[in-house]
Design a protein around this motif. Structure first.
Motif, PDB file in Angstrom:
ATOM      1  N   MET A 154      -4.457 117.362 -23.231  1.00 40.60           N
ATOM      2  CA  MET A 154      -4.168 116.026 -23.572  1.00 40.60           C
ATOM      3  C   MET A 154      -4.286 115.913 -25.071  1.00 40.60           C
ATOM      4  O   MET A 154      -4.816 116.606 -25.621  1.00 40.60           O
ATOM      5  CB  MET A 154      -4.930 114.936 -22.762  1.00 40.60           C
ATOM      6  N   GLY A 155      -3.566 114.875 -25.499  1.00 39.29           N
ATOM      7  CA  GLY A 155      -3.705 114.787 -27.302  1.00 39.29           C
ATOM      8  C   GLY A 155      -3.603 113.397 -27.558  1.00 39.29           C
ATOM      9  O   GLY A 155      -3.074 112.620 -26.549  1.00 39.29           O
ATOM     10  N   TRP A 156      -3.872 112.781 -28.680  1.00 39.24           N
ATOM     11  CA  TRP A 156      -3.539 111.532 -29.443  1.00 39.24           C
ATOM     12  C   TRP A 156      -2.953 111.968 -30.588  1.00 39.24           C
ATOM     13  O   TRP A 156      -3.499 112.626 -31.180  1.00 39.24           O
ATOM     14  CB  TRP A 156      -5.080 110.807 -29.509  1.00 39.24           C
ATOM     15  N   PHE A 157      -1.904 111.210 -30.650  1.00 41.02           N
ATOM     16  CA  PHE A 157      -1.055 111.117 -31.942  1.00 41.02           C
ATOM     17  C   PHE A 157      -1.116 109.864 -32.649  1.00 41.02           C
ATOM     18  O   PHE A 157      -1.467 108.758 -32.031  1.00 41.02           O
ATOM     19  CB  PHE A 157       0.385 111.603 -31.839  1.00 41.02           C
ATOM     20  N   ARG A 158      -0.927 109.805 -33.846  1.00 42.04           N
ATOM     21  CA  ARG A 158      -0.580 108.613 -34.541  1.00 42.04           C
ATOM     22  C   ARG A 158       0.645 108.524 -35.503  1.00 42.04           C
ATOM     23  O   ARG A 158       0.781 109.637 -36.021  1.00 42.04           O
ATOM     24  CB  ARG A 158      -1.795 108.079 -35.369  1.00 42.04           C
ATOM     25  N   GLN A 159       1.200 107.285 -35.303  1.00 44.25           N
ATOM     26  CA  GLN A 159       2.531 107.342 -36.228  1.00 44.25           C
ATOM     27  C   GLN A 159       2.281 106.276 -37.346  1.00 44.25           C
ATOM     28  O   GLN A 159       1.870 105.163 -37.127  1.00 44.25           O
ATOM     29  CB  GLN A 159       3.357 106.791 -35.155  1.00 44.25           C
ATOM     30  N   ASP A 160       2.520 106.758 -38.430  1.00 47.68           N
ATOM     31  CA  ASP A 160       2.419 105.631 -39.561  1.00 47.68           C
ATOM     32  C   ASP A 160       3.440 105.702 -40.341  1.00 47.68           C
ATOM     33  O   ASP A 160       4.406 106.877 -40.520  1.00 47.68           O
ATOM     34  CB  ASP A 160       1.310 106.593 -40.729  1.00 47.68           C
ATOM     35  N   PRO A 161       4.177 104.563 -40.825  1.00 45.23           N
ATOM     36  CA  PRO A 161       5.303 104.544 -41.468  1.00 45.23           C
ATOM     37  C   PRO A 161       5.753 105.393 -42.820  1.00 45.23           C
ATOM     38  O   PRO A 161       6.639 105.882 -42.926  1.00 45.23           O
ATOM     39  CB  PRO A 161       5.806 103.042 -41.833  1.00 45.23           C
ATOM     40  N   ARG A 162       4.515 105.683 -43.306  1.00 43.08           N
ATOM     41  CA  ARG A 162       4.738 106.463 -44.489  1.00 43.08           C
ATOM     42  C   ARG A 162       4.428 107.797 -44.433  1.00 43.08           C
ATOM     43  O   ARG A 162       5.045 108.791 -44.890  1.00 43.08           O
ATOM     44  CB  ARG A 162       3.442 106.069 -45.606  1.00 43.08           C
ATOM     45  N   LEU A 163       3.480 108.247 -43.445  1.00 39.83           N
ATOM     46  CA  LEU A 163       3.081 109.668 -43.087  1.00 39.83           C
ATOM     47  C   LEU A 163       3.749 110.191 -42.105  1.00 39.83           C
ATOM     48  O   LEU A 163       3.589 111.503 -41.952  1.00 39.83           O
ATOM     49  CB  LEU A 163       1.553 109.753 -43.155  1.00 39.83           C
ATOM     50  N   GLY A 164       4.586 109.526 -41.166  1.00 38.57           N
ATOM     51  CA  GLY A 164       5.074 110.003 -40.113  1.00 38.57           C
ATOM     52  C   GLY A 164       4.095 110.307 -38.908  1.00 38.57           C
ATOM     53  O   GLY A 164       3.157 109.504 -38.772  1.00 38.57           O
ATOM     54  N   ARG A 165       4.642 111.024 -37.933  1.00 37.75           N
ATOM     55  CA  ARG A 165       3.436 111.466 -36.870  1.00 37.75           C
ATOM     56  C   ARG A 165       2.427 112.703 -37.164  1.00 37.75           C
ATOM     57  O   ARG A 165       2.661 113.488 -37.782  1.00 37.75           O
ATOM     58  CB  ARG A 165       4.376 111.600 -35.489  1.00 37.75           C
ATOM     59  N   GLU A 166       1.373 112.276 -36.891  1.00 38.43           N
ATOM     60  CA  GLU A 166       0.396 113.254 -36.964  1.00 38.43           C
ATOM     61  C   GLU A 166      -0.376 113.402 -35.791  1.00 38.43           C
ATOM     62  O   GLU A 166      -0.769 112.479 -34.812  1.00 38.43           O
ATOM     63  CB  GLU A 166      -0.908 112.755 -37.838  1.00 38.43           C
ATOM     64  N   LEU A 167      -0.953 114.696 -35.163  1.00 41.62           N
ATOM     65  CA  LEU A 167      -1.555 114.838 -34.176  1.00 41.62           C
ATOM     66  C   LEU A 167      -3.097 114.649 -34.471  1.00 41.62           C
ATOM     67  O   LEU A 167      -3.556 115.596 -35.306  1.00 41.62           O
ATOM     68  CB  LEU A 167      -1.534 116.376 -33.834  1.00 41.62           C
ATOM     69  N   TYR A 204      -1.063 104.460 -31.957  1.00 36.84           N
ATOM     70  CA  TYR A 204      -1.549 105.666 -31.438  1.00 36.84           C
ATOM     71  C   TYR A 204      -0.944 105.933 -30.022  1.00 36.84           C
ATOM     72  O   TYR A 204      -1.041 105.089 -29.181  1.00 36.84           O
ATOM     73  CB  TYR A 204      -3.195 105.463 -31.539  1.00 36.84           C
ATOM     74  N   TYR A 205      -0.813 107.104 -29.786  1.00 37.26           N
ATOM     75  CA  TYR A 205       0.143 107.765 -28.628  1.00 37.26           C
ATOM     76  C   TYR A 205      -0.669 108.812 -28.080  1.00 37.26           C
ATOM     77  O   TYR A 205      -1.307 109.624 -28.520  1.00 37.26           O
ATOM     78  CB  TYR A 205       1.386 107.912 -28.998  1.00 37.26           C
ATOM     79  N   CYS A 206      -0.953 108.393 -26.588  1.00 36.56           N
ATOM     80  CA  CYS A 206      -1.473 109.474 -25.699  1.00 36.56           C
ATOM     81  C   CYS A 206      -0.368 110.436 -25.436  1.00 36.56           C
ATOM     82  O   CYS A 206       0.938 109.926 -25.108  1.00 36.56           O
ATOM     83  CB  CYS A 206      -2.047 108.714 -24.542  1.00 36.56           C
ATOM     84  N   ALA A 207      -0.475 111.642 -25.172  1.00 32.82           N
ATOM     85  CA  ALA A 207       0.333 112.460 -24.697  1.00 32.82           C
ATOM     86  C   ALA A 207      -0.145 113.547 -23.854  1.00 32.82           C
ATOM     87  O   ALA A 207      -1.233 113.863 -24.132  1.00 32.82           O
ATOM     88  CB  ALA A 207       1.208 113.250 -26.003  1.00 32.82           C
ATOM     89  N   ALA A 208       0.863 114.255 -23.290  1.00 35.76           N
ATOM     90  CA  ALA A 208       0.451 115.334 -22.150  1.00 35.76           C
ATOM     91  C   ALA A 208       1.295 116.363 -22.284  1.00 35.76           C
ATOM     92  O   ALA A 208       2.331 116.318 -22.274  1.00 35.76           O
ATOM     93  CB  ALA A 208       0.329 114.535 -20.555  1.00 35.76           C
ATOM     94  N   ASP A 209       0.574 117.726 -22.135  1.00 34.47           N
ATOM     95  CA  ASP A 209       1.476 118.810 -22.340  1.00 34.47           C
ATOM     96  C   ASP A 209       1.245 119.841 -21.272  1.00 34.47           C
ATOM     97  O   ASP A 209      -0.158 120.079 -21.120  1.00 34.47           O
ATOM     98  CB  ASP A 209       1.048 119.509 -23.415  1.00 34.47           C
ATOM     99  N   LEU A 210       2.181 120.589 -20.938  1.00 39.63           N
ATOM    100  CA  LEU A 210       1.824 121.783 -19.764  1.00 39.63           C
ATOM    101  C   LEU A 210       1.279 122.807 -20.391  1.00 39.63           C
ATOM    102  O   LEU A 210       0.641 124.071 -19.736  1.00 39.63           O
ATOM    103  CB  LEU A 210       2.985 121.958 -19.199  1.00 39.63           C
ATOM    104  N   ALA A 211       1.261 122.963 -21.799  1.00 41.57           N
ATOM    105  CA  ALA A 211       0.656 124.131 -22.669  1.00 41.57           C
ATOM    106  C   ALA A 211      -0.871 124.115 -22.378  1.00 41.57           C
ATOM    107  O   ALA A 211      -1.678 123.066 -21.969  1.00 41.57           O
ATOM    108  CB  ALA A 211       1.171 123.976 -23.884  1.00 41.57           C
ATOM    109  N   MET A 212      -1.569 125.308 -22.536  1.00 45.96           N
ATOM    110  CA  MET A 212      -3.066 125.406 -22.503  1.00 45.96           C
ATOM    111  C   MET A 212      -3.622 124.206 -23.555  1.00 45.96           C
ATOM    112  O   MET A 212      -4.886 123.842 -23.416  1.00 45.96           O
ATOM    113  CB  MET A 212      -3.570 126.614 -22.894  1.00 45.96           C
ATOM    114  N   MET A 213      -3.003 124.100 -24.717  1.00 51.71           N
ATOM    115  CA  MET A 213      -3.440 123.216 -25.566  1.00 51.71           C
ATOM    116  C   MET A 213      -2.483 122.341 -26.006  1.00 51.71           C
ATOM    117  O   MET A 213      -1.349 122.814 -26.237  1.00 51.71           O
ATOM    118  CB  MET A 213      -4.095 123.788 -26.596  1.00 51.71           C
ATOM    119  N   ILE A 214      -2.626 121.076 -26.403  1.00 52.87           N
ATOM    120  CA  ILE A 214      -1.566 120.088 -26.923  1.00 52.87           C
ATOM    121  C   ILE A 214      -0.965 120.724 -27.924  1.00 52.87           C
ATOM    122  O   ILE A 214      -1.199 121.322 -28.852  1.00 52.87           O
ATOM    123  CB  ILE A 214      -2.043 118.820 -27.293  1.00 52.87           C
TER     124      ILE A 214
END
Length: 121
Positions: free
Chosen positions: A34-47, A94-104
């Motif tokens: 699992m992971g948390w990303f954030r989206q900012d209009p200036r900086l784009g998406r960041e893990l 802030y977005y929550c995300a899920a990944d089948l990989a061992m780490m996000i």
């Protein structure tokens, strides 16, 4: 399919704290990192941070290390992001995300709908 629903966003003054939650349903939660990303209009998406399926391994972006903590409860099917010492530059969706990989990864399999965090100076 895995459904993810975030909660806990809001507005806070610099130096304050917020705790985000992300409730998962529809599949076996412990199959996913699992992971948390954030989206900012200036900086784009960041893990911002990631956690493996067991919760034993975590990693963070340099900009939040030491201030944010990601954790998970595989019984409650929920992942959390505790955010302390918030700064105005932490503002974003802030977005929550899920990944089948061992780490996000940067290309997770599922996304939540996002929750707004606004930090005022």
């Amino acid at each position: 399919q895995l459904q993810l629903v975030e909660s806990g966003g809001g507005s806070v003054q610099a130096g304050g704290s917020l705790r985000l939650s992300c409730a998962a349903s529809g599949n076996i939660f412990s199959n996913y990192s699992m992971g948390w990303f954030r989206q900012d209009p200036r900086l784009g998406r960041e893990l911002v941070g990631g956690i493996d399926w067991s919760g034993a391994n975590t990693h963070y972006a340099g900009s939040v290390a030491g201030r944010f903590t990601i954790s998970r409860d595989n019984v409650k099917n929920t992942v959390y992001l505790q955010m302390n010492s918030l700064k105005p530059e932490d503002t974003g969706v802030y977005y929550c995300a899920a990944d089948l990989a061992m780490m996000i990864t940067n290309y997770p399999d599922y996304w939540g709908q996002g929750t707004q965090v606004t930090v005022s100076s």
